[in-house]
Every structure is written in C-alpha cells, then in structure tokens.
Write a protein that holds these residues in place. Structure first.
Motif, PDB file in Angstrom:
ATOM      1  N   VAL A 106     -76.902  43.778  62.205  1.00 49.52           N
ATOM      2  CA  VAL A 106     -77.763  44.403  61.211  1.00 49.52           C
ATOM      3  C   VAL A 106     -77.849  45.918  61.412  1.00 49.52           C
ATOM      4  CG1 VAL A 106     -80.150  44.523  60.394  1.00 49.52           C
ATOM      5  CG2 VAL A 106     -79.105  42.318  60.868  1.00 49.52           C
ATOM      6  N   ALA A 107     -77.924  46.352  62.650  1.00 49.33           N
ATOM      7  CA  ALA A 107     -78.134  47.771  62.929  1.00 49.33           C
ATOM      8  C   ALA A 107     -77.019  48.651  62.382  1.00 49.33           C
ATOM      9  CB  ALA A 107     -78.277  48.001  64.431  1.00 49.33           C
ATOM     10  N   GLU A 108     -75.827  48.124  62.261  1.00 47.35           N
ATOM     11  CA  GLU A 108     -74.693  48.917  61.768  1.00 47.35           C
ATOM     12  C   GLU A 108     -74.394  48.682  60.294  1.00 47.35           C
ATOM     13  OE1 GLU A 108     -72.744  51.346  63.294  1.00 47.35           O
ATOM     14  OE2 GLU A 108     -74.387  51.275  64.733  1.00 47.35           O
ATOM     15  N   SER A 109     -75.130  47.809  59.645  1.00 41.32           N
ATOM     16  CA  SER A 109     -74.860  47.475  58.250  1.00 41.32           C
ATOM     17  C   SER A 109     -74.883  48.675  57.311  1.00 41.32           C
ATOM     18  CB  SER A 109     -75.838  46.414  57.752  1.00 41.32           C
ATOM     19  OG  SER A 109     -75.633  45.211  58.432  1.00 41.32           O
ATOM     20  N   PRO A 110     -75.896  49.533  57.370  1.00 41.45           N
ATOM     21  CA  PRO A 110     -75.872  50.686  56.456  1.00 41.45           C
ATOM     22  C   PRO A 110     -74.654  51.596  56.677  1.00 41.45           C
ATOM     23  CG  PRO A 110     -78.082  50.343  57.273  1.00 41.45           C
ATOM     24  CD  PRO A 110     -77.171  49.445  58.080  1.00 41.45           C
ATOM     25  N   ARG A 111     -74.259  51.799  57.921  1.00 42.93           N
ATOM     26  CA  ARG A 111     -73.081  52.627  58.182  1.00 42.93           C
ATOM     27  C   ARG A 111     -71.836  51.976  57.608  1.00 42.93           C
ATOM     28  NH1 ARG A 111     -68.814  52.245  60.798  1.00 42.93           N
ATOM     29  NH2 ARG A 111     -69.517  50.529  62.084  1.00 42.93           N
ATOM     30  N   ARG A 112     -71.702  50.677  57.846  1.00 45.08           N
ATOM     31  CA  ARG A 112     -70.539  49.969  57.293  1.00 45.08           C
ATOM     32  C   ARG A 112     -70.523  50.075  55.777  1.00 45.08           C
ATOM     33  NH1 ARG A 112     -72.031  46.083  61.180  1.00 45.08           N
ATOM     34  NH2 ARG A 112     -72.947  44.780  59.545  1.00 45.08           N
ATOM     35  N   PHE A 113     -71.691  49.939  55.172  1.00 44.60           N
ATOM     36  CA  PHE A 113     -71.756  50.029  53.718  1.00 44.60           C
ATOM     37  C   PHE A 113     -71.393  51.428  53.228  1.00 44.60           C
ATOM     38  CE2 PHE A 113     -74.014  51.365  49.962  1.00 44.60           C
ATOM     39  CZ  PHE A 113     -73.364  50.572  49.038  1.00 44.60           C
ATOM     40  N   LEU A 114     -71.969  52.466  53.819  1.00 49.40           N
ATOM     41  CA  LEU A 114     -71.682  53.840  53.378  1.00 49.40           C
ATOM     42  C   LEU A 114     -70.195  54.163  53.514  1.00 49.40           C
ATOM     43  CD1 LEU A 114     -74.749  55.719  54.886  1.00 49.40           C
ATOM     44  CD2 LEU A 114     -74.374  55.092  52.485  1.00 49.40           C
ATOM     45  N   THR A 115     -69.604  53.724  54.607  1.00 46.55           N
ATOM     46  CA  THR A 115     -68.169  53.952  54.816  1.00 46.55           C
ATOM     47  C   THR A 115     -67.345  53.199  53.777  1.00 46.55           C
ATOM     48  OG1 THR A 115     -68.537  54.288  57.183  1.00 46.55           O
ATOM     49  CG2 THR A 115     -66.292  53.764  56.496  1.00 46.55           C
ATOM     50  N   ILE A 120     -73.866  60.012  48.060  1.00 48.46           N
ATOM     51  CA  ILE A 120     -72.430  59.945  48.350  1.00 48.46           C
ATOM     52  C   ILE A 120     -71.652  59.611  47.083  1.00 48.46           C
ATOM     53  CG2 ILE A 120     -70.676  58.548  49.508  1.00 48.46           C
ATOM     54  CD1 ILE A 120     -72.507  58.515  51.962  1.00 48.46           C
ATOM     55  N   GLU A 121     -72.128  58.621  46.339  1.00 48.31           N
ATOM     56  CA  GLU A 121     -71.437  58.223  45.105  1.00 48.31           C
ATOM     57  C   GLU A 121     -71.416  59.370  44.099  1.00 48.31           C
ATOM     58  OE1 GLU A 121     -70.990  56.949  41.065  1.00 48.31           O
ATOM     59  OE2 GLU A 121     -72.961  57.434  41.858  1.00 48.31           O
ATOM     60  N   THR A 122     -72.535  60.015  43.882  1.00 44.69           N
ATOM     61  CA  THR A 122     -72.642  61.070  42.873  1.00 44.69           C
ATOM     62  C   THR A 122     -71.908  62.336  43.279  1.00 44.69           C
ATOM     63  OG1 THR A 122     -74.771  60.200  42.179  1.00 44.69           O
ATOM     64  CG2 THR A 122     -74.286  62.467  41.567  1.00 44.69           C
ATOM     65  N   LEU A 123     -72.122  62.806  44.490  1.00 44.44           N
ATOM     66  CA  LEU A 123     -71.500  64.055  44.932  1.00 44.44           C
ATOM     67  C   LEU A 123     -69.979  63.959  44.960  1.00 44.44           C
ATOM     68  CD1 LEU A 123     -74.002  64.970  47.767  1.00 44.44           C
ATOM     69  CD2 LEU A 123     -73.683  66.201  45.608  1.00 44.44           C
ATOM     70  N   GLY A 124     -69.462  62.775  45.239  1.00 39.87           N
ATOM     71  CA  GLY A 124     -68.016  62.596  45.297  1.00 39.87           C
ATOM     72  C   GLY A 124     -67.315  62.810  43.976  1.00 39.87           C
ATOM     73  N   HIS A 125     -68.025  62.675  42.873  1.00 42.87           N
ATOM     74  CA  HIS A 125     -67.398  62.903  41.566  1.00 42.87           C
ATOM     75  C   HIS A 125     -66.994  64.363  41.380  1.00 42.87           C
ATOM     76  CE1 HIS A 125     -67.828  58.914  39.882  1.00 42.87           C
ATOM     77  NE2 HIS A 125     -69.051  58.871  40.379  1.00 42.87           N
ATOM     78  N   THR A 126     -67.734  65.278  41.986  1.00 38.21           N
ATOM     79  CA  THR A 126     -67.375  66.694  41.882  1.00 38.21           C
ATOM     80  C   THR A 126     -66.634  67.202  43.105  1.00 38.21           C
ATOM     81  OG1 THR A 126     -69.584  67.316  42.657  1.00 38.21           O
ATOM     82  CG2 THR A 126     -69.208  67.289  40.270  1.00 38.21           C
ATOM     83  N   ASP A 127     -66.836  66.538  44.251  1.00 45.45           N
ATOM     84  CA  ASP A 127     -66.125  66.899  45.475  1.00 45.45           C
ATOM     85  C   ASP A 127     -65.791  65.618  46.223  1.00 45.45           C
ATOM     86  OD1 ASP A 127     -65.158  67.810  47.893  1.00 45.45           O
ATOM     87  OD2 ASP A 127     -66.964  68.924  48.448  1.00 45.45           O
ATOM     88  N   PRO A 128     -64.571  65.074  46.022  1.00 44.97           N
ATOM     89  CA  PRO A 128     -64.197  63.793  46.622  1.00 44.97           C
ATOM     90  C   PRO A 128     -64.284  63.739  48.146  1.00 44.97           C
ATOM     91  CG  PRO A 128     -62.650  64.374  44.891  1.00 44.97           C
ATOM     92  CD  PRO A 128     -63.538  65.572  45.112  1.00 44.97           C
ATOM     93  N   SER A 129     -64.412  64.864  48.810  1.00 49.42           N
ATOM     94  CA  SER A 129     -64.537  64.810  50.270  1.00 49.42           C
ATOM     95  C   SER A 129     -65.818  64.090  50.697  1.00 49.42           C
ATOM     96  CB  SER A 129     -64.490  66.221  50.871  1.00 49.42           C
ATOM     97  OG  SER A 129     -65.652  66.957  50.543  1.00 49.42           O
ATOM     98  N   TRP A 130     -66.805  63.971  49.795  1.00 54.68           N
ATOM     99  CA  TRP A 130     -68.017  63.216  50.108  1.00 54.68           C
ATOM    100  C   TRP A 130     -67.712  61.743  50.304  1.00 54.68           C
ATOM    101  CZ3 TRP A 130     -72.633  64.771  51.640  1.00 54.68           C
ATOM    102  CH2 TRP A 130     -72.980  66.109  51.417  1.00 54.68           C
ATOM    103  N   TRP A 131     -66.581  61.273  49.785  1.00 52.72           N
ATOM    104  CA  TRP A 131     -66.218  59.866  49.916  1.00 52.72           C
ATOM    105  C   TRP A 131     -65.438  59.602  51.194  1.00 52.72           C
ATOM    106  CZ3 TRP A 131     -64.267  59.956  44.230  1.00 52.72           C
ATOM    107  CH2 TRP A 131     -65.363  59.888  43.376  1.00 52.72           C
ATOM    108  N   ASP A 132     -65.202  60.616  51.992  1.00 55.24           N
ATOM    109  CA  ASP A 132     -64.461  60.479  53.245  1.00 55.24           C
ATOM    110  C   ASP A 132     -65.321  59.741  54.270  1.00 55.24           C
ATOM    111  OD1 ASP A 132     -63.538  61.268  55.981  1.00 55.24           O
ATOM    112  OD2 ASP A 132     -62.038  62.329  54.798  1.00 55.24           O
ATOM    113  N   GLY A 133     -64.716  58.846  55.018  1.00 49.12           N
ATOM    114  CA  GLY A 133     -65.435  58.072  56.028  1.00 49.12           C
ATOM    115  C   GLY A 133     -66.098  58.925  57.083  1.00 49.12           C
TER     116      GLY A 133
END
Length: 193
Positions: A78-87, A153-166
């Motif tokens: 559980v403790a790593e779930s948000p990180r796994r999801f964001l990545t 992360i989802e929104t910012l990546g539309h203008t700068d895709p580097s936000w989607w980087d792991g």
C-alpha cells in the motif's frame, strides 16, 4: 477474414486516438481519420455508425486501460501504491495515445463532461482513502493530495511532456512519501515502510 476486420477496426481506433492526442477532438473528422488510417469512408462506416461512435470506442479502450493502470498500481504494498500509480500514469500519457486521447473525451465520445480524467481521479481518491483507512489513518487529506498531484501531472504534460517522465513521479513521490508513511508504529511495534 475476421482477423482482418478486427485489424481494420483497431487501425481506425488508433488513427482517431492519434488525431485527438496530437491535436484535439476537432481534428478527428471523417476525412482526417480515413486518411490517417489509410482506409475508405466505407470501411469506417462498416465498423462504426459514425465518427462519434468511433470516438466513443477510443474512450472505451482508454477507460479499460486506465482501469488496468489503477488496479495494477494499487496491487501490492500500500505504501508504494501512489508512486506506482503516478509513474504508470505518466508513462501511459507519454507513450499511449489512446490513453492521452481518452482523457479528453466523455463516454459518448464527445468533449463534454464527464471525462475519463475525472473518473480516473475519483478512482485514485477512493483507492488512497481505502488504503489510509485500512492503516487507521485520516484519509481525505492524503487522498485529495494524491488527486491533485495526479491531475497536475496529467494536465501539465499536455504542454510539457517531460511532466510525464517517470523521474518526475519519483521525485514528487520522495517529497510526498513522508506524508503517506508517517513515523507510526504498526501492530508489531515496528516502523511502517
């Protein structure tokens, strides 16, 4: 014959997703879709009754993929779930045009609400809340924080895709982790990780 028909259907869905992901729903018109897919109008209408039905198919594929991302991310510790999801979210937004397109669509394939993005954020909020309650911790604030970070992360990546980087997700998680994993003893008296 059946395999070729399914292949044509997938080519149409992928072409439509690419047009929406790279431009917007307005770019996914009949002529552009057929040109991108390399098929005739008749082929499009053989598989879909309209371009709206086709964009609804893009939404449905994206919805299924997003549900899988959430399920996989919140399986395991559980403790790593948000990180796994964001990545996973960042990677999917960066590399999967169906997901990126689906985030802009409503279930009927239109640009109107409710959008897949909103459903995704609701699911994340619920999962984080469940995890925190299972750990007997206040859940709403951390769930809200997880939603804000995922939306950012989802929104910012539309203008700068580097936000989607792991690496971004990992860096943000290093800042957030202490909030999700406070210095509390668990039932065995050990510190939680």
């Amino acid at each position: 014959m059946q395999a070729r028909s399914e292949q044509t259907r997938q080519v149409l869905v992928q072409a439509t997703a690419e047009l929406i992901a790279d431009g917007g729903l307005s770019d996914a018109g009949l002529i552009n879709i057929c040109r991108r897919a390399g098929v005739s109008r008749g082929a499009l209408y053989h598989h879909f009754s309209s371009t709206a039905a086709l964009t609804a198919a893009v939404y449905e594929e994206a919805r299924q993929r997003v549900e899988t991302l959430v399920e996989e991310a919140f399986r395991g510790p559980v403790a790593e779930s948000p990180r796994r999801f964001l990545t996973a979210l960042g990677e999917a937004m960066r590399t999967e045009k169906v997901v990126r397109a689906g985030m802009q669509l409503a279930a009927d394939g239109s640009a109107g609400p409710p959008r897949l993005r909103d459903d995704l954020l609701t699911a994340v909020h619920e999962r984080v809340t469940e995890a925190q309650k299972a750990a007997e911790e206040p859940a709403d604030d951390l769930a809200d924080l997880a939603v804000v970070v995922a939306a950012g992360i989802e929104t910012l990546g539309h203008t700068d895709p580097s936000w989607w980087d792991g690496e971004i997700a990992d860096r943000l998680w290093r800042l957030l982790r202490p909030l999700f994993d406070r210095d509390r003893p668990n039932r065995g008296g050990e510190r939680r990780i």
